[in-house]
Design an enzyme around this catalytic site. Structure first.
Site, PDB file in Angstrom:
ATOM      1  N   TRP A 456       0.850  -1.198   0.005  1.00 20.13           N
ATOM      2  CA  TRP A 456      -0.167  -0.135   0.017  1.00 20.13           C
ATOM      3  C   TRP A 456       0.894   1.296   0.081  1.00 20.13           C
ATOM      4  O   TRP A 456       0.421   2.522   0.025  1.00 20.13           O
ATOM      5  CB  TRP A 456      -1.098  -0.081   1.211  1.00 20.13           C
ATOM      6  N   ASP A 457       2.052   1.210   0.031  1.00 15.35           N
ATOM      7  CA  ASP A 457       2.935   2.302  -0.218  1.00 15.35           C
ATOM      8  C   ASP A 457       2.970   3.262   1.236  1.00 15.35           C
ATOM      9  O   ASP A 457       3.238   4.327   1.186  1.00 15.35           O
ATOM     10  CB  ASP A 457       2.795   3.204  -1.017  1.00 15.35           C
ATOM     11  N   TYR A 458       3.125   2.211   2.355  1.00 16.88           N
ATOM     12  CA  TYR A 458       3.083   2.789   3.657  1.00 16.88           C
ATOM     13  C   TYR A 458       4.542   2.850   4.240  1.00 16.88           C
ATOM     14  O   TYR A 458       4.731   2.362   5.056  1.00 16.88           O
ATOM     15  CB  TYR A 458       2.118   1.883   4.692  1.00 16.88           C
TER      16      TYR A 458
END
Length: 801
Positions: A456-458
């Site tokens: 999720w590109d966290y």
């Protein structure tokens, strides 16, 4: 005129009816179909000049009030778009009916109008009461995880151990531990409202021929009587710290035509045993060079690297232009300068390595490299080999502890972000983690992962160090913000959590072949979670009922099961979104009050994995920047993820009018007591003054909580300074209470972390870069603005340890 108005009612009613039927089919609210049908009938009756049309519309308005209060309760921002637009649409009906009556029996009409007004008020009151009861008994409230650890207060203003820097601002984050704090106390809560502009400096526009606007997001250094700044195109400027006049300027000649994110967020300063260049400014450029400059003259330190420069592309192998460079400040620690690099997201598997490297601050020679795929190799790869490609990279600012000999490296995920089927064991171990490296050798001392198998590109953002009193002991701690909005408190010696962290089951299913999901994810339950409550259909927003309905349909068409909704070929929502929670601005620490100040962004992303057949059909390939001209901030809506089975489509979740589909606030400023783990205060930051539908500025100072990007600063006197918001204001808050004490309009958006220092004449200055932001649509500029008190408002400078 009547027929034209009737046609408007019919068109609006028809659209609401058709869209409402679609929403019901998706399992959503019945209101829009019913309201649309009533509006359509009212329009038809008005076209026939029948008074019943007014009655039908009035009944719809009363029902709308009950429905709005039932869904939104007393939330003014949620109620306004539900109630105001249908009332505005119905205004002509009031005048039409009144005119008709005045043409017959005026006295009787006035009497009936008085009765209708009284009856209308009573009916509205009844509808509000009914809606309130429905909200109380039938609507499950969204629980904000910011309150999960409870609410408390800041500690009394006593030292938590360790002196804070006072006269200077010698590191990007104020000190090596990235407190973003100063002990200066000349500016206080009592006199901050007297702040005035002391001086303004303009760095100059992007030089001709470079093709696009660069970002001014830097935090300056202040050493002695000089302020050091850098531009988005990697020039370095020395200014007189008293008056902002230019002393020297180093022109880097960096070419940003192939750079998607042209920014320099900071510099490093170091003293070395070198008679020719004893004090030096270190800068890493957007074309991947590390340069050492004489702090007094701005000339290159010729004994560093090759004629003052080191190429950061050495050992990287073939690198496509614009796919690897540096935006964050280098970190000077233990005689080395340590840096990572920004790697362009989501383009192909095999992108440049996320290797972390340290260079001797005097000679520029490579001291060590941490390549997680080859941890045994500390030097440059031999001929024919490169650093391991597609490893997690560190693009955010680092922190360091000289006493422990550690540098703390925040890492993102292994590119590409949204498919993990090709990740290797070391990618899985270190992705989305904070890693403590030995500053002398580059050896991993410990690591802590904030997301398992991140899809999720966290990314993990800049950490901040703080000493916390536990009983009779002082515990060296690290506060770690994330793009999830989670905060983690760790023992910086060992990486062990100092507040409760639990593994929770997360949603499963719906993934493509070759992918997997982690069954659990870590949650920091001992601290507030600042991502906001989970989104629901009720949270969808808009200016009119039509764009509200559009957003609701889009929400129901997508899958959303919380922050770990599995990526799929069907639409899914990533929230709080790829730009935040927290971002590169990190947190600021008030060590006297044990308070961390956290700015967070809540702006959902509407996403969809793109199957290979569609990717090939549409010719979706990794971007070559020189062929498309301008950057979209590193996150184009369609990204190839070449070398994997799927591409990815990513868009901010906006309505057709260009405003967020979710209701505000979007930008939130919070204070957390890191000793107790409790929330001290939280509130929206930013007004609607510079934003509005279709990109137009509303000019309305309404505290809506706008999208933000940038960091904060705390002072020993108990103030928090922050720009960051879309409305281009610079603000000061009381750190303990959150009360807004002062604000001033900047000439452009202040999307940088501010700094403070003592000028040679003894004035406390607060300085911020105001460059604006294209992604956030704030005003663009090239300003550095310094504020101070007038002579009569100043008191003797104080130092607060």
């Amino acid at each position: 005129m009547i027929l034209a108005y009737a046609a408007v009612l019919a068109l609006v009613g028809g659209a609401l009816l058709l869209g409402g039927i679609r929403l019901i089919w998706l399992g959503g609210s019945f209101y829009y179909a019913l309201a649309g049908g009533a509006t359509l009938i009212a329009g038809a009756l008005v076209a026939m000049r029948r008074r019943e049309g007014v009655g039908v519309y009035a009944i719809m308005l009363l029902a709308t009030i009950a429905w709005a209060v039932g869904e939104a309760g007393a939330n003014g921002w949620a109620l306004a778009p539900r109630i105001i637009p249908p009332f505005v649409l119905g205004i002509p009906l009031m005048f039409w009916k009144s005119a008709e009556r005045e043409g017959t029996q005026r006295a009787a009409a006035r009497h009936r109008n008085r009765g209708m007004r009284i009856g209308g008020i009573a009916a509205i009151a009844i509808m509000v009461a009914l809606g309130g009861l429905a909200h109380r008994f039938f609507v499950s409230p969204s629980v904000d995880p910011a309150f999960q650890a409870g609410v408390g207060a800041a500690d009394a203003a006593v030292s938590a151990g360790g002196d804070m820097p006072v006269a200077d601002w010698a590191h990007y984050g104020g000190d090596a531990g990235a407190h973003r704090s100063s002990g200066l106390g000349q500016i206080t809560p009592d006199n901050v409202d007297k702040l005035k502009v002391a001086w303004t400096y303009r760095v100059g526009p992007t030089p001709p021929g470079l093709g696009k606007q660069s970002a001014l997001e830097m935090t300056p250094l202040k050493i002695g009587d000089t302020l050091y700044a850098c531009t988005g195109y990697s020039d370095v400027i020395a200014l007189d710290a008293e008056n902002g006049k230019e002393r020297w300027r180093f022109r880097s000649g960096a070419d940003i035509r192939e750079v998607p994110v042209a920014a320099c967020r900071g510099l490093a300063f170091a003293k070395v045993d070198d008679s020719q260049c004893p004090e030096r400014i270190l800068t890493n450029t957007v074309d991947a060079r590390l340069i050492a400059l004489d702090a007094h003259t701005g000339r290159k330190c010729t004994g560093f690297g090759r004629a003052g420069e080191v190429s950061l592309l050495e050992g990287m192998g073939p690198v496509r232009p614009g796919y690897y460079y540096q935006t964050s400040a280098p970190t000077a620690v233990g005689g080395n300068v340590v840096l990572g690099g920004w790697v362009f997201d989501n383009q192909f598997w095999g992108e440049p390595s996320g290797v972390i490297r340290a260079y001797d601050v005097k000679t520029g020679k490579l001291s060590w490299a941490w390549d997680m795929g080859r941890p045994d190799r500390k030097g440059v790869p031999p001929d024919g080999e490169t650093y391991t490609p597609s490893t997690p990279n560190s693009w955010a600012p680092m922190a360091a502890d000289e006493a422990l000999g550690l540098v703390y490296v925040p890492l993102g995920g292994a590119p590409p972000d949204h498919f993990g089927g090709r990740r290797r064991p070391f990618d899985e171990k270190y992705g989305s983690s904070i890693v403590a490296l030995d500053a002398r050798t580059g050896t991993v001392r410990w690591s802590f992962q904030t997301v398992h198998h991140d899809l999720w590109d966290y990314d993990v953002l800049s950490p901040s160090l703080v000493d916390i009193r536990r009983g009779t002991s002082i515990v060296p701690a690290l506060v770690q913000p994330t793009k999830r909005g989670q905060l983690f408190l760790l023992d910086r010696r060992t990486g062990k959590p100092l507040s409760t962290v639990v593994e929770r089951p997360v949603p499963q299913g719906g993934i493509i072949a070759g992918e997997r999901l982690s069954p659990t994810q870590p949650y920091s339950t001992g601290l507030p979670a600042l991502s906001g409550p989970p989104l629901t259909e009720r949270d969808m927003w808009g200016v009119t009922a039509l764009d509200q309905l559009w957003c609701r349909i889009r929400f129901k068409e997508a899958r959303f099961d919380g922050e770990f909704t599995p990526p799929s070929l069907s639409p899914f929502i990533i929230y709080p979104g790829y730009m935040g929670g927290s971002n590169w601005g990190g947190v600021s620490i008030d060590p006297r009050r044990n308070v961390a100040i956290v700015g967070t962004l809540r702006l959902a992303t509407y996403a969809r994995l793109v199957p290979d057949s569609e990717r090939r059909r549409d010719g979706i390939r990794p971007i070559v920047w020189s062929k498309i001209g301008t950057s979209t901030g590193g996150h184009p809506s369609l990204a190839a993820q070449q070398g994997t089975p799927v591409g990815i489509e990513l868009n901010p979740f906006l309505s057709p009018l260009g405003i967020p589909c979710q209701q505000p606030p979007y930008g939130v400023l919070s204070a957390v007591n890191v000793r107790t783990g409790k929330l001290v205060w939280t509130q929206p930051i930013g007004s609607a003054e510079e934003s509005g539908p279709l990109g137009y500025r509303s000019h309305l100072y309404l505290r809506v909580g706008t999208p933000l990007q940038g960091g904060s600063l705390t002072t020993g006197s108990g103030l928090t300074f922050i720009g960051a918001s879309q409305d281009a204001y610079f603000r000061a808050y009381d750190t303990a209470s959150g009360k807004l004490l002062w604000e001033a309009k900047l000439p452009a958006g202040g999307h940088a972390s501010p700094a403070t220092y003592l000028s040679p004449s003894g004035r406390q200055m607060v300085v911020i870069a105001a460059g604006g932001s294209l992604p956030l649509r704030s005003r663009i500029g090239d300003y550095i603005v310094a504020y101070s008190l007038g002579d009569k408002d100043r008191r003797k400078p104080e130092q607060h340890p």
